[in-house]
Design a protein around this motif. Structure first.
Motif, PDB file in Angstrom:
ATOM      1  N   LEU A  50      13.200  10.123  21.875  1.00 34.84           N
ATOM      2  CA  LEU A  50      13.160  11.345  22.674  1.00 34.84           C
ATOM      3  C   LEU A  50      14.300  12.299  22.360  1.00 34.84           C
ATOM      4  O   LEU A  50      14.112  13.522  22.360  1.00 34.84           O
ATOM      5  N   LEU A  51      15.501  11.769  22.103  1.00 36.68           N
ATOM      6  CA  LEU A  51      16.691  12.603  22.011  1.00 36.68           C
ATOM      7  C   LEU A  51      17.189  12.835  20.593  1.00 36.68           C
ATOM      8  O   LEU A  51      17.975  13.758  20.376  1.00 36.68           O
ATOM      9  N   LEU A  52      16.752  12.021  19.627  1.00 41.60           N
ATOM     10  CA  LEU A  52      17.315  12.119  18.282  1.00 41.60           C
ATOM     11  C   LEU A  52      16.281  12.301  17.184  1.00 41.60           C
ATOM     12  O   LEU A  52      16.660  12.388  16.011  1.00 41.60           O
ATOM     13  N   SER A  53      15.001  12.350  17.531  1.00 41.11           N
ATOM     14  CA  SER A  53      13.949  12.422  16.514  1.00 41.11           C
ATOM     15  C   SER A  53      13.161  13.711  16.662  1.00 41.11           C
ATOM     16  O   SER A  53      12.887  14.147  17.785  1.00 41.11           O
ATOM     17  N   PRO A  54      12.761  14.325  15.553  1.00 39.93           N
ATOM     18  CA  PRO A  54      11.942  15.550  15.636  1.00 39.93           C
ATOM     19  C   PRO A  54      10.550  15.231  16.155  1.00 39.93           C
ATOM     20  O   PRO A  54      10.008  14.158  15.887  1.00 39.93           O
ATOM     21  N   PRO A  55       9.926  16.158  16.903  1.00 42.53           N
ATOM     22  CA  PRO A  55       8.602  15.894  17.480  1.00 42.53           C
ATOM     23  C   PRO A  55       7.472  16.307  16.552  1.00 42.53           C
ATOM     24  O   PRO A  55       7.692  16.809  15.444  1.00 42.53           O
ATOM     25  N   ALA A  56       6.243  16.084  17.063  1.00 40.90           N
ATOM     26  CA  ALA A  56       5.011  16.553  16.402  1.00 40.90           C
ATOM     27  C   ALA A  56       4.871  16.020  14.992  1.00 40.90           C
ATOM     28  O   ALA A  56       4.476  16.736  14.079  1.00 40.90           O
ATOM     29  N   ARG A  57       5.172  14.743  14.794  1.00 45.88           N
ATOM     30  CA  ARG A  57       5.028  14.147  13.464  1.00 45.88           C
ATOM     31  C   ARG A  57       4.012  13.009  13.460  1.00 45.88           C
ATOM     32  O   ARG A  57       3.863  12.328  12.449  1.00 45.88           O
ATOM     33  N   ILE A  58       3.323  12.758  14.568  1.00 44.74           N
ATOM     34  CA  ILE A  58       2.270  11.756  14.614  1.00 44.74           C
ATOM     35  C   ILE A  58       0.994  12.419  15.104  1.00 44.74           C
ATOM     36  O   ILE A  58       1.016  13.375  15.864  1.00 44.74           O
ATOM     37  N   ARG A  59      -0.124  11.885  14.633  1.00 42.79           N
ATOM     38  CA  ARG A  59      -1.418  12.481  14.931  1.00 42.79           C
ATOM     39  C   ARG A  59      -2.317  11.459  15.618  1.00 42.79           C
ATOM     40  O   ARG A  59      -2.034  10.260  15.631  1.00 42.79           O
ATOM     41  N   LEU A  60      -3.417  11.959  16.150  1.00 40.32           N
ATOM     42  CA  LEU A  60      -4.359  11.097  16.860  1.00 40.32           C
ATOM     43  C   LEU A  60      -4.953  10.041  15.936  1.00 40.32           C
ATOM     44  O   LEU A  60      -5.279   8.929  16.376  1.00 40.32           O
ATOM     45  N   ALA A  61      -5.074  10.359  14.655  1.00 38.80           N
ATOM     46  CA  ALA A  61      -5.649   9.398  13.711  1.00 38.80           C
ATOM     47  C   ALA A  61      -4.754   8.186  13.489  1.00 38.80           C
ATOM     48  O   ALA A  61      -5.220   7.167  12.968  1.00 38.80           O
ATOM     49  N   HIS A  62      -3.479   8.268  13.869  1.00 39.13           N
ATOM     50  CA  HIS A  62      -2.580   7.133  13.680  1.00 39.13           C
ATOM     51  C   HIS A  62      -2.847   6.012  14.677  1.00 39.13           C
ATOM     52  O   HIS A  62      -2.554   4.848  14.384  1.00 39.13           O
ATOM     53  N   ALA A  63      -3.374   6.347  15.849  1.00 41.54           N
ATOM     54  CA  ALA A  63      -3.534   5.340  16.913  1.00 41.54           C
ATOM     55  C   ALA A  63      -4.412   4.165  16.484  1.00 41.54           C
ATOM     56  O   ALA A  63      -4.015   3.001  16.673  1.00 41.54           O
ATOM     57  N   PRO A  64      -5.620   4.382  15.912  1.00 41.78           N
ATOM     58  CA  PRO A  64      -6.417   3.211  15.490  1.00 41.78           C
ATOM     59  C   PRO A  64      -5.720   2.379  14.408  1.00 41.78           C
ATOM     60  O   PRO A  64      -5.829   1.151  14.411  1.00 41.78           O
ATOM     61  N   ALA A  65      -5.031   3.032  13.494  1.00 43.16           N
ATOM     62  CA  ALA A  65      -4.347   2.289  12.436  1.00 43.16           C
ATOM     63  C   ALA A  65      -3.225   1.420  13.002  1.00 43.16           C
ATOM     64  O   ALA A  65      -2.964   0.321  12.494  1.00 43.16           O
ATOM     65  N   TRP A  66      -2.557   1.899  14.032  1.00 40.59           N
ATOM     66  CA  TRP A  66      -1.477   1.117  14.643  1.00 40.59           C
ATOM     67  C   TRP A  66      -1.979  -0.175  15.272  1.00 40.59           C
ATOM     68  O   TRP A  66      -1.208  -1.114  15.445  1.00 40.59           O
ATOM     69  N   LEU A  67      -3.262  -0.232  15.632  1.00 39.03           N
ATOM     70  CA  LEU A  67      -3.798  -1.426  16.292  1.00 39.03           C
ATOM     71  C   LEU A  67      -4.158  -2.540  15.317  1.00 39.03           C
ATOM     72  O   LEU A  67      -4.491  -3.652  15.746  1.00 39.03           O
ATOM     73  N   LEU A  68      -4.100  -2.275  14.018  1.00 38.71           N
ATOM     74  CA  LEU A  68      -4.462  -3.312  13.052  1.00 38.71           C
ATOM     75  C   LEU A  68      -3.526  -4.507  13.137  1.00 38.71           C
ATOM     76  O   LEU A  68      -3.974  -5.667  13.144  1.00 38.71           O
ATOM     77  N   TYR A  69      -2.234  -4.244  13.207  1.00 36.99           N
ATOM     78  CA  TYR A  69      -1.275  -5.350  13.273  1.00 36.99           C
ATOM     79  C   TYR A  69      -1.390  -6.136  14.584  1.00 36.99           C
ATOM     80  O   TYR A  69      -1.462  -7.378  14.555  1.00 36.99           O
ATOM     81  N   PRO A  70      -1.429  -5.507  15.777  1.00 40.08           N
ATOM     82  CA  PRO A  70      -1.608  -6.298  17.006  1.00 40.08           C
ATOM     83  C   PRO A  70      -2.909  -7.094  17.031  1.00 40.08           C
ATOM     84  O   PRO A  70      -2.943  -8.216  17.543  1.00 40.08           O
TER      85      PRO A  70
END
Length: 267
Positions: free
Chosen positions: A167-187
């Motif tokens: 929240l305080l040290l990283s630039p915003p707006a660098r992730i997209r909606l398409a990333h959410a399904p890909a993130w679930l592959l590992y879990p």
């Protein structure tokens, strides 16, 4: 008295053909804004990475390394340590930040593991630990202190610190909606691994890493249902992170002005 310049120059042949149209292009931010070293962000991330490594090391020394490293919270904390170390180096050397898909996935896994611990495991009976229920029972002195500090660091302090870094040290707006399904592959692969581990290991309560995966106690329908609900909850958490990332302000300071500004189309 000077002769006025004619508007048309005579005897100049006309150049045939149409004027070539310039293709639009966009200039990256790095072409306009010079990179900036961020020593405070680098120091914070270095401390965060060292704390994550220390917590995992204590857990490994107190219990079975194979069992400890099989837990999702430990694996996500190790990923947090690696990603945060890389981010600290980039902040110190004024390089571009890591891809948002990588840092977003790391944050999702760490926060998701912390929420699962506090919602499903914190009040479990017997008490849930990554090292096993009897590994730290008789420890006293410094070893007992480290054993008492490692779990809250792993499940509470580090996730909160990771959220603050995002929240305080990283630039915003660098992730997209398409990333959410890909993130679930590992879990998803991890849940399949833990279910197979409990199914094929010899009959022993220790073969189940988590109480809610005990098929002997709850049955397969309950365990599969809880696993599916965890994946759905994790996907909703990913959507929430993406929404916040697209709407939060930019806390990262820009470099000094270069005296000109490029606007698309450029070229």
């Amino acid at each position: 008295m000077t002769t006025p310049i004619p508007r048309d120059i005579p005897d100049l042949p006309v150049i045939p053909g149409r004027r070539p149209k310039l293709l639009p292009s966009s200039a990256p931010a790095g072409a306009v804004v010079p990179p900036v070293r961020r020593p405070l962000a680098a120091a914070y991330r270095l401390l965060l990475a060292l704390a994550a490594l220390a917590a995992v090391t204590v857990e490994i020394l107190l219990g079975s390394p194979t069992r400890v490293l099989s837990h999702f919270a430990v694996q996500s904390t190790l990923l947090l340590a690696v990603v945060t170390l890389a981010s600290a180096r980039r902040s110190w050397t004024a390089r571009r930040p890591l891809p948002g898909a990588l840092t977003g996935a790391t944050l999702l896994y760490v926060v998701g593991a912390a929420l699962v611990h506090h919602v499903l495991l914190a009040d479990a009976t017997p008490a849930f630990t990554t090292t096993g229920p009897t590994a730290t029972a008789a420890l006293t002195g410094p070893a007992g202190t480290l054993a008492a500090l490692a779990p809250p660091t792993l499940h509470t302090v580090l996730p909160i610190a990771a959220v603050l870094d995002w929240l305080l040290l990283s630039p915003p707006a660098r992730i997209r909606l398409a990333h959410a399904p890909a993130w679930l592959l590992y879990p998803t692969a991890y849940l399949a691994f833990t279910l197979a581990r409990g199914l094929f290991l010899p009959a022993d309560p220790a073969r189940h890493l988590y109480p809610f995966q005990d098929t002997d106690l709850h049955g397969y329908q309950y365990v599969l249902g809880v696993s599916l609900l965890l994946l759905v909850a994790l996907y909703c958490l990913a959507l929430a992170l993406i929404t916040v990332d697209r709407t939060r302000p930019n806390p990262v300071p820009l470099g000094a002005k270069t005296g000109f500004r490029l606007q698309p189309p450029v070229g």
